[in-house]
Write an enzyme that holds these catalytic residues in place. Structure first.
Site, PDB file in Angstrom:
ATOM      1  N   LYS A 125       7.005  -8.508   7.238  1.00  0.00           N
ATOM      2  CA  LYS A 125       7.405  -7.199   7.530  1.00  0.00           C
ATOM      3  C   LYS A 125       7.371  -7.094   9.023  1.00  0.00           C
ATOM      4  CE  LYS A 125       9.338  -3.533   5.589  1.00  0.00           C
ATOM      5  NZ  LYS A 125      10.137  -3.262   4.329  1.00  0.00           N
ATOM      6  N   ASP A 165      15.069  -1.256   7.704  1.00  0.00           N
ATOM      7  CA  ASP A 165      14.181  -0.806   7.082  1.00  0.00           C
ATOM      8  C   ASP A 165      14.188   0.574   7.770  1.00  0.00           C
ATOM      9  OD1 ASP A 165      11.772  -0.618   5.125  1.00  0.00           O
ATOM     10  OD2 ASP A 165      10.797   0.461   6.860  1.00  0.00           O
TER      11      ASP A 165
HETATM   12  P1  NDP Z   1      15.931   5.304   6.924  1.00  0.00           P
HETATM   13  O1  NDP Z   1      15.683   5.694   8.329  1.00  0.00           O
HETATM   14  O2  NDP Z   1      17.584   5.075   6.469  1.00  0.00           O
HETATM   15  O3  NDP Z   1      15.962   6.850   6.120  1.00  0.00           O
HETATM   16  C1  NDP Z   1      14.669   7.547   6.028  1.00  0.00           C
HETATM   17  C2  NDP Z   1      14.759   8.828   5.460  1.00  0.00           C
HETATM   18  O4  NDP Z   1      13.284   9.248   5.166  1.00  0.00           O
HETATM   19  C3  NDP Z   1      15.223   9.814   6.410  1.00  0.00           C
HETATM   20  O5  NDP Z   1      16.117  10.662   5.760  1.00  0.00           O
HETATM   21  C4  NDP Z   1      14.036  10.541   7.063  1.00  0.00           C
HETATM   22  O6  NDP Z   1      14.239  11.734   7.566  1.00  0.00           O
HETATM   23  C5  NDP Z   1      12.967  10.485   5.998  1.00  0.00           C
HETATM   24  N1  NDP Z   1      11.750  10.584   6.443  1.00  0.00           N
HETATM   25  C6  NDP Z   1      11.222   9.782   7.437  1.00  0.00           C
HETATM   26  N2  NDP Z   1       9.910  10.226   7.650  1.00  0.00           N
HETATM   27  C7  NDP Z   1       9.656  11.205   6.618  1.00  0.00           C
HETATM   28  C8  NDP Z   1       8.489  12.026   6.354  1.00  0.00           C
HETATM   29  N3  NDP Z   1       7.351  11.920   7.086  1.00  0.00           N
HETATM   30  N4  NDP Z   1       8.606  12.994   5.518  1.00  0.00           N
HETATM   31  C9  NDP Z   1       9.797  13.203   4.834  1.00  0.00           C
HETATM   32  N5  NDP Z   1      10.862  12.422   5.244  1.00  0.00           N
HETATM   33  C10 NDP Z   1      10.901  11.506   6.116  1.00  0.00           C
HETATM   34  O7  NDP Z   1      15.189   4.650   5.871  1.00  0.00           O
HETATM   35  P2  NDP Z   1      15.549   3.826   4.769  1.00  0.00           P
HETATM   36  O8  NDP Z   1      16.503   4.775   3.717  1.00  0.00           O
HETATM   37  O9  NDP Z   1      16.039   2.606   4.908  1.00  0.00           O
HETATM   38  O10 NDP Z   1      14.028   3.613   4.018  1.00  0.00           O
HETATM   39  C11 NDP Z   1      13.357   4.509   3.120  1.00  0.00           C
HETATM   40  C12 NDP Z   1      12.427   4.228   2.181  1.00  0.00           C
HETATM   41  O11 NDP Z   1      13.197   3.108   1.340  1.00  0.00           O
HETATM   42  C13 NDP Z   1      11.287   3.399   3.413  1.00  0.00           C
HETATM   43  O12 NDP Z   1      10.074   3.569   2.581  1.00  0.00           O
HETATM   44  C14 NDP Z   1      11.578   1.913   3.209  1.00  0.00           C
HETATM   45  O13 NDP Z   1      10.880   1.043   3.441  1.00  0.00           O
HETATM   46  C15 NDP Z   1      12.170   1.565   1.599  1.00  0.00           C
HETATM   47  N6  NDP Z   1      13.219   0.511   1.486  1.00  0.00           N
HETATM   48  C16 NDP Z   1      14.173   0.440   2.154  1.00  0.00           C
HETATM   49  C17 NDP Z   1      15.131  -0.663   1.963  1.00  0.00           C
HETATM   50  C18 NDP Z   1      16.369  -0.737   2.654  1.00  0.00           C
HETATM   51  O14 NDP Z   1      17.204  -1.826   2.266  1.00  0.00           O
HETATM   52  N7  NDP Z   1      16.559  -0.042   3.829  1.00  0.00           N
HETATM   53  C19 NDP Z   1      14.787  -1.670   0.829  1.00  0.00           C
HETATM   54  C20 NDP Z   1      13.632  -1.352   0.126  1.00  0.00           C
HETATM   55  C21 NDP Z   1      12.850  -0.046   0.439  1.00  0.00           C
HETATM   56  P3  NDP Z   1      15.272  11.792   9.062  1.00  0.00           P
HETATM   57  O15 NDP Z   1      16.410  11.742   8.749  1.00  0.00           O
HETATM   58  O16 NDP Z   1      14.803  13.337   9.481  1.00  0.00           O
HETATM   59  O17 NDP Z   1      14.634  10.747   9.966  1.00  0.00           O
HETATM   60  O1  2IT Z   2      11.550  -2.969   1.869  1.00  0.00           O
HETATM   61  C1  2IT Z   2      12.268  -3.833   1.637  1.00  0.00           C
HETATM   62  O2  2IT Z   2      12.618  -4.445   0.758  1.00  0.00           O
HETATM   63  C2  2IT Z   2      13.383  -3.755   2.989  1.00  0.00           C
HETATM   64  N1  2IT Z   2      13.180  -2.989   3.840  1.00  0.00           N
HETATM   65  C3  2IT Z   2      14.492  -4.612   2.856  1.00  0.00           C
HETATM   66  C4  2IT Z   2      14.244  -5.890   3.319  1.00  0.00           C
HETATM   67  C5  2IT Z   2      15.220  -7.066   3.380  1.00  0.00           C
HETATM   68  O3  2IT Z   2      15.099  -8.014   3.863  1.00  0.00           O
HETATM   69  O4  2IT Z   2      16.490  -6.588   3.005  1.00  0.00           O
END
Ligand code: NDP
Ligand code: 2IT
Length: 445
Positions: A125, A165
């Site tokens: 990461k 992420d």
């Molecule tokens: P994004 O940046 O696309 O979205 C994050 C969202 O969370 C936004 O709506 C943001 O609000 C909100 N947010 C951020 N901080 C806070 C907080 N303190 N309290 C409440 N809401 C908050 O990220 P992702 O959707 O990619 O990731 C979301 C989660 O999923 C993370 O934990 C990430 O590690 C996990 N994840 C992501 C993967 C991926 O493929 N992208 C894969 C697996 C896990 P705002 O719009 O206001 O910024």
């Molecule tokens: O938390 C996660 O699994 C991710 N942000 C996706 C990582 C990836 O390599 O696609």
């Protein structure tokens, strides 16, 4: 003192400034202690010490210039946690809250998550404390170029493969990949995933984490005889994971009644996802615009988990530690029967305890959100083969992978005589056993 407890207490001293990492260690180690009781020889082999220490950590300076000519310096990181199953694989997080402890927690979780996908990827990461909010496209580009100027020599399709992420979406991946390509003067598509479709990205990667979460929920519902249609759900977040979890949930007839962002939340009878996509993917503004643009629903400031909303399914898809013990109790009182983590560690360990004590099915992130990284690995495969699969082909493989993760959890439950709602222990055990087996086979010491 038991082996697991000894290792935790050593890390509580060594990494006392890293609360998220300690929290993740406790969640994983305490729920897998049965492995170490069954195989006491693992203590002599220092298996846990070898598992808990990242193979390599990079920290570097990221200087960049804003549009007014002011120079800023951020911190960049890459934690290469474990390479025993394949190249380090995991996203890059761009958020002001990023520090080494947060990335160690994410990297540690990623190792076991990636093991569960059954694909040949190790865990890593990275990211930076850079805040992409309010920056122009040019500022984002200069930051990404500076970040990659340092990172490029530490990654590669068979070395370490970053992806998106929080805060890192298609735009950032494009700038990062462009800089890597310019510096290396090679067409190594497989060095980063989540790429645009025109230059080596995979169809369905954008949807994969959210869709995968709902496919996993579907597996659980089928196994536990729960009807999905017409259940109410809270989906926290409104980013990449939340949007596509909501999309697939609605396809299955689930009513998503609330979503959130970092400032507040919206409540509506059935969220209008096109409006949320417009607000977050195009306009990049706050959800407070939703009631006007959707002509329905209400917006409130604060946490969605303090809002006392009645829902059977809770799908936290924003960030870590959104739900603590008090909030979990309120969710239980409001009729929640299933919690599926789209985000990484959105529930703290006390919240998880509340679910397990109250018969709520709990699906931890490392199983439930593994569809994202799994589809990244499918992107790597397509890049190696120099061809592209159709959306349907990738989506079909994603469904098979999520079903296989569920199956691995069931097998671990049976082998260790665990409760059939306890996906936290079973996912940790299934992932960890695979990593341990590979470590031992490779003489990893
Ligand atoms: P994004 O940046 O696309 O979205 C994050 C969202 O969370 C936004 O709506 C943001 O609000 C909100 N947010 C951020 N901080 C806070 C907080 N303190 N309290 C409440 N809401 C908050 O990220 P992702 O959707 O990619 O990731 C979301 C989660 O999923 C993370 O934990 C990430 O590690 C996990 N994840 C992501 C993967 C991926 O493929 N992208 C894969 C697996 C896990 P705002 O719009 O206001 O910024
Ligand atoms: O938390 C996660 O699994 C991710 N942000 C996706 C990582 C990836 O390599 O696609």
């Amino acid at each position: 003192m038991k082996y697991v407890e000894r290792v935790i207490s050593e890390y509580e001293i060594k990494d006392k400034s890293m609360p998220e990492f300690i929290q993740a260690l406790k969640e994983v180690l305490l729920s897998t202690s049965v492995i170490f009781e069954k195989y006491p020889e693992y203590e002599k082999m220092a298996i846990l010490e070898r598992l808990c220490e990242p193979e390599k950590i990079l920290q570097f300076k990221v200087p960049w210039m804003d549009d007014l000519g002011t120079i800023h310096v951020n911190r960049g990181y890459r934690v290469q946690f474990s390479g025993v199953l394949g190249p380090y694989k995991g996203g890059l997080r761009l958020h002001p809250s990023v520090n080494l402890g947060v990335l160690k927690f994410l990297g540690f979780e990623q190792v076991f998550k990636n093991a569960l996908t059954t694909l040949p990827i190790g865990g890593g990461k990275g990211g930076s404390d850079f805040n992409p909010k309010g920056k122009s496209d040019n500022e984002i580009m200069r930051f990404c170029q500076s970040f990659m100027t340092e990172l490029y020599s530490h990654i590669g399709p068979d070395v370490d493969v970053p992806a998106g992420d929080m805060g890192t979406g298609a735009r950032e991946i494009g700038f990062l990949f462009g800089q890597y390509r310019r510096i290396k003067k090679m067409s190594e598509r497989g060095v980063i995933t989540g790429k645009g479709l025109s230059y080596g990205g995979s169809l369905a990667r954008k949807q994969a984490t959210g869709y995968g979460l709902i496919y996993f929920v579907k597996e659980i519902c089928e196994y536990h005889n729960i009807e999905m249609a017409n259940k109410k759900a809270i989906v926290s977040g409104s980013g990449n994971v939340a949007i596509y979890a909501c999309e697939k949930a609605q396809e299955y007839g689930i009513k998503v009644v609330a979503m959130s962002d970092s400032k507040g939340y919206i409540i509506d009878n059935n969220i209008n996802l096109d409006v949320v996509k417009n607000i977050k993917e195009q306009l990049r503004v706050s959800l407070s615009e939703y009631p006007t643009l959707a002509n329905s629903g209400e917006y409130f400031e604060g946490s969605i988990y303090d809002a006392n909303i009645k829902a059977e399914f809770i799908l936290p898809c924003a960030t870590q530690n959104e739900i603590n013990e008090t909030r979990a109790k309120q969710l239980v009182d409001n009729g929640c029967i299933l919690v599926g983590e789209g985000a990484n560690m959105p529930n703290d360990n006390e919240a998880i305890k509340v679910y397990l004590e109250n018969g709520v099915i709990f699906a931890p992130g490392k199983a439930a959100n593994a569809g994202g990284v799994a589809t990244s690995a499918l992107e790597m495969t397509q890049n190696s083969m120099r061809l592209s699969w159709t959306f349907e082909e990738v989506d079909e493989k994603l469904q098979q992978i999520m079903a296989s993760i569920h199956e691995q959890c069931l097998t671990a439950m049976q082998r260790y005589d665990l409760d059939s709602k306890n996906y936290v222990a079973s996912a940790n055990i299934a992932g960890m056993e695979k990593v341990i087996e590979a470590m031992i086979a490779q003489g990893d010491y």
